[in-house]
Scaffold this motif. Structure first.
Motif, PDB file in Angstrom:
ATOM      1  N   SER A 103      -5.220   6.083  14.874  1.00  0.00           N
ATOM      2  CA  SER A 103      -6.164   4.981  14.731  1.00  0.00           C
ATOM      3  C   SER A 103      -6.485   4.842  13.251  1.00  0.00           C
ATOM      4  O   SER A 103      -5.723   5.315  12.388  1.00  0.00           O
ATOM      5  CB  SER A 103      -7.405   5.304  15.559  1.00  0.00           C
ATOM      6  OG  SER A 103      -8.329   4.234  15.524  1.00  0.00           O
TER       7      SER A 103
ATOM      8  N   ILE B 294      -5.003   8.305   9.031  1.00  0.00           N
ATOM      9  CA  ILE B 294      -4.664   7.060   9.713  1.00  0.00           C
ATOM     10  C   ILE B 294      -3.430   7.318  10.585  1.00  0.00           C
ATOM     11  O   ILE B 294      -2.654   8.240  10.323  1.00  0.00           O
ATOM     12  CB  ILE B 294      -4.394   5.944   8.671  1.00  0.00           C
ATOM     13  CG1 ILE B 294      -4.161   4.582   9.337  1.00  0.00           C
ATOM     14  CG2 ILE B 294      -3.213   6.285   7.766  1.00  0.00           C
ATOM     15  CD1 ILE B 294      -4.080   3.411   8.347  1.00  0.00           C
TER      16      ILE B 294
ATOM     17  N   LEU C 251       1.925   3.987  11.617  1.00  0.00           N
ATOM     18  CA  LEU C 251       1.894   2.885  10.652  1.00  0.00           C
ATOM     19  C   LEU C 251       1.885   3.339   9.195  1.00  0.00           C
ATOM     20  O   LEU C 251       1.968   2.521   8.286  1.00  0.00           O
ATOM     21  CB  LEU C 251       0.655   1.997  10.895  1.00  0.00           C
ATOM     22  CG  LEU C 251       0.532   1.307  12.254  1.00  0.00           C
ATOM     23  CD1 LEU C 251      -0.772   0.525  12.322  1.00  0.00           C
ATOM     24  CD2 LEU C 251       1.696   0.367  12.504  1.00  0.00           C
ATOM     25  N   SER C 252       1.733   4.645   8.962  1.00  0.00           N
ATOM     26  CA  SER C 252       1.590   5.104   7.576  1.00  0.00           C
ATOM     27  C   SER C 252       2.213   6.481   7.375  1.00  0.00           C
ATOM     28  O   SER C 252       2.291   7.273   8.315  1.00  0.00           O
ATOM     29  CB  SER C 252       0.098   5.169   7.224  1.00  0.00           C
ATOM     30  OG  SER C 252      -0.102   5.849   6.002  1.00  0.00           O
TER      31      SER C 252
ATOM     32  N   LEU D  61      -8.400  -0.064   1.835  1.00  0.00           N
ATOM     33  CA  LEU D  61      -7.199  -0.136   2.685  1.00  0.00           C
ATOM     34  C   LEU D  61      -7.409  -1.037   3.887  1.00  0.00           C
ATOM     35  O   LEU D  61      -6.594  -1.934   4.158  1.00  0.00           O
ATOM     36  CB  LEU D  61      -6.799   1.295   3.108  1.00  0.00           C
ATOM     37  CG  LEU D  61      -5.441   1.555   3.757  1.00  0.00           C
ATOM     38  CD1 LEU D  61      -5.433   1.351   5.247  1.00  0.00           C
ATOM     39  CD2 LEU D  61      -4.288   0.821   3.086  1.00  0.00           C
TER      40      LEU D  61
ATOM     41  N   ALA E 214       0.665   5.689   0.820  1.00  0.00           N
ATOM     42  CA  ALA E 214      -0.104   6.841   1.309  1.00  0.00           C
ATOM     43  C   ALA E 214      -0.497   7.763   0.160  1.00  0.00           C
ATOM     44  O   ALA E 214       0.146   7.772  -0.890  1.00  0.00           O
ATOM     45  CB  ALA E 214       0.748   7.594   2.325  1.00  0.00           C
TER      46      ALA E 214
ATOM     47  N   SER F  47       0.851  -1.188   0.000  1.00  0.00           N
ATOM     48  CA  SER F  47       0.000   0.000   0.000  1.00  0.00           C
ATOM     49  C   SER F  47       0.887   1.238   0.000  1.00  0.00           C
ATOM     50  O   SER F  47       2.065   1.154   0.339  1.00  0.00           O
ATOM     51  CB  SER F  47      -0.891   0.006   1.243  1.00  0.00           C
ATOM     52  OG  SER F  47      -0.100   0.113   2.418  1.00  0.00           O
TER      53      SER F  47
HETATM   54  O1  X90 Z   1       0.765   4.146   4.209  1.00  0.00           O
HETATM   55  C1  X90 Z   1       0.309   3.036   3.946  1.00  0.00           C
HETATM   56  O2  X90 Z   1       0.711   2.377   2.995  1.00  0.00           O
HETATM   57  C2  X90 Z   1      -0.823   2.492   4.812  1.00  0.00           C
HETATM   58  C3  X90 Z   1      -0.374   1.548   5.859  1.00  0.00           C
HETATM   59  C4  X90 Z   1      -1.462   1.142   6.813  1.00  0.00           C
HETATM   60  C5  X90 Z   1      -1.082   0.079   7.765  1.00  0.00           C
HETATM   61  C6  X90 Z   1      -2.045  -0.307   8.833  1.00  0.00           C
HETATM   62  C7  X90 Z   1      -3.457  -0.523   8.445  1.00  0.00           C
HETATM   63  C8  X90 Z   1      -4.306  -1.167   9.529  1.00  0.00           C
HETATM   64  C9  X90 Z   1      -5.697  -1.503   9.050  1.00  0.00           C
HETATM   65  C10 X90 Z   1      -5.831  -3.315  10.810  1.00  0.00           C
HETATM   66  C11 X90 Z   1      -6.249  -3.448  12.210  1.00  0.00           C
HETATM   67  C12 X90 Z   1      -6.391  -2.198  13.037  1.00  0.00           C
HETATM   68  C13 X90 Z   1      -5.108  -1.647  13.541  1.00  0.00           C
HETATM   69  C14 X90 Z   1      -5.230  -0.392  14.349  1.00  0.00           C
HETATM   70  C15 X90 Z   1      -3.928   0.167  14.759  1.00  0.00           C
HETATM   71  C16 X90 Z   1      -3.888   1.608  15.015  1.00  0.00           C
HETATM   72  C17 X90 Z   1      -6.528  -2.283   9.968  1.00  0.00           C
END
Ligand code: X90
Length: 282
Positions: free
Chosen positions: A121, A87, A91-92, A265, A66, A64
C-alpha cells in the motif's frame, strides 16, 4: 534511541505525536522526484506546491526513484530495534532497496533487531501501521510480540483512493494504458482500492463533483469500517477530504479521523485533487 520506525517518503506523516518522540525515532528515507534533468529530494524541505506547479507546466519527462540502500541503512543505524515500512513492492523498487539495506544492517549489527514490511500500500495506510507500532512500543511489548501483532493488524487496514488523473501513473508505467483509459477526461474521477497484491484496483469511475466520494464512503462501510481510525491524505483537496470525513462522522460521530496533506511522492502520483483514505476494519 532504542526503537526506530523507518518509512519511505510515500508515507505522508511528517512527525510522530509528541508523546512518542522520546521513545521512538521516526525517520523517512526520501524518494527522488525528477522533472526533466532536475532532481528533487522528497524530504521536509520540498516545497510541494511549487514542485506541483513546475511539474504541471513541464512538457517533457518526469519521474520518481526509490531511496538508495544507503539512505535506508542510515535510518536503521539510529536504533537497536527497527521497524521498516515501504510502499508496495508491486509499484516501486523501494522495498528491494530496503531489503538490501536490511541484509547489510544484519551483517554489521548482528545483535540488533529489524523487521521489514512491504505494506502493499502507501500513504495513509502506512501511517496507520506506524501509529500502531508506536502504541505497541509504548506498551513495552517485546520486539517479537510487536512483529506478530503488527502482522495481524495489517489484515485490518485498507487504502481507498479517488483520483482525477492517472497521467503520472500511466506515464511512469505504474498503471496500464487500458486500466487508466479514463485518465484525462475532464470531470471524471476514478476511485479504487489497494489490492492484496499491492496494485491499483479500480472500483469505478464517475462524473459529478461528489459522486466518487460518496461511492468511496460506501466502500469504506462495506469493507467493515466500524468507527476505528481513519487517515486521509489529500493533494490540495482539503474540501474533499473534509467532505469524506463528514460523511464518515454522520454514521460514526466519534470516529477518529485525521486529515493531512500528501507528501511529495503521493502528490506527484495522486495529482491535484486526489485523495487517499486509510482506514481500519473490524
Ligand atoms: O519507486 C518509485 O519511483 C515510486 C513509484 C510509486 C508508484 C505509485 C505511487 C502511488 C501513489 C496513488 C494512488 C494510490 C495507489 C495505491 C496502490 C497500492 C498514490
Amino acid at each position: 534511541m532504542k526503537y526506530g520506525i523507518v518509512v519511505d517518503s510515500s508515507c505522508d506523516l511528517r512527525h510522530l505525536a509528541p508523546e512518542f518522540r522520546t521513545q521512538v525515532d521516526f525517520t523517512k528515507a526520501p524518494l527522488k522526484l525528477d522533472i526533466g534533468e532536475k532532481e528533487f529530494i522528497d524530504d521536509a524541505t520540498l516545497n510541494i506546491a511549487s514542485f506541483m506547479t513546475e511539474m504541471s507546466a513541464y512538457k517533457g519527462k518526469t519521474g520518481s526513484a526509490a531511496p538508495s540502500p544507503d539512505a535506508w541503512l542510515s535510518g536503521y543505524e539510529k536504533s537497536e530495534c527497527v521497524f521498516v515500512l515501504t510502499i508496495t513492492s508491486a509499484l516501486s523498487g523501494s522495498y528491494g532497496s530496503a531489503q538490501i539495506a536490511v541484509d547489510l544492517f544484519k551483517e554489521q549489527y548482528p545483535d540488533r533487531h529489524i523487521h521489514l514490511i512491504d505494506t502493499k500500500s502507501t500513504g495513509p495506510e502506512m501511517t496507520l501501521i506506524a501509529y500502531k507500532l508506536c502504541e505497541y512500543i509504548a506498551a513495552d511489548l517485546p520486539f517479537d510480540e510487536i512483529v506478530t501483532r503488527i502482522e495481524a493488524y495489517r489484515a485490518h487496514t485498507h487504502l481507498l483512493f479517488v483520483l482525477s488523473s492517472l497521467d503520472n501513473l500511466i506515464k511512469n508505467g505504474r498503471v496500464s494504458k487500458l486500466q487508466g483509459s479514463i485518465a484525462g477526461i475532464l470531470g471524471i474521477k476514478l476511485y479504487g482500492i489497494a489490492t492484496e497484491e499491492g496494485t491499483l484496483g479500480p472500483l469505478g469511475k464517475c462524473r459529478g463533483k461528489l459522486t466518487a466520494f460518496d461511492k468511496t464512503v460506501s466502500e469504506i462501510f462495506a469493507r467493515g469500517y466500524d468507527g476505528g481510525k481513519v487517515v486521509i491524505a489529500h493533494c490540495f483537496a482539503d474540501t474533499y477530504a473534509n467532505y469524506v470525513a463528514d460523511q464518515i462522522r454522520a454514521k460514526y460521530p466519534s470516529a477518529c479521523i485525521e486529515i493531512m496533506p500528501t507528501g511529495g511522492l503521493c502528490s506527484y502520483y495522486a495529482e491535484q485533487g486526489g485523495i487517499l483514505i486509510g482506514f481500519e476494519s473490524n
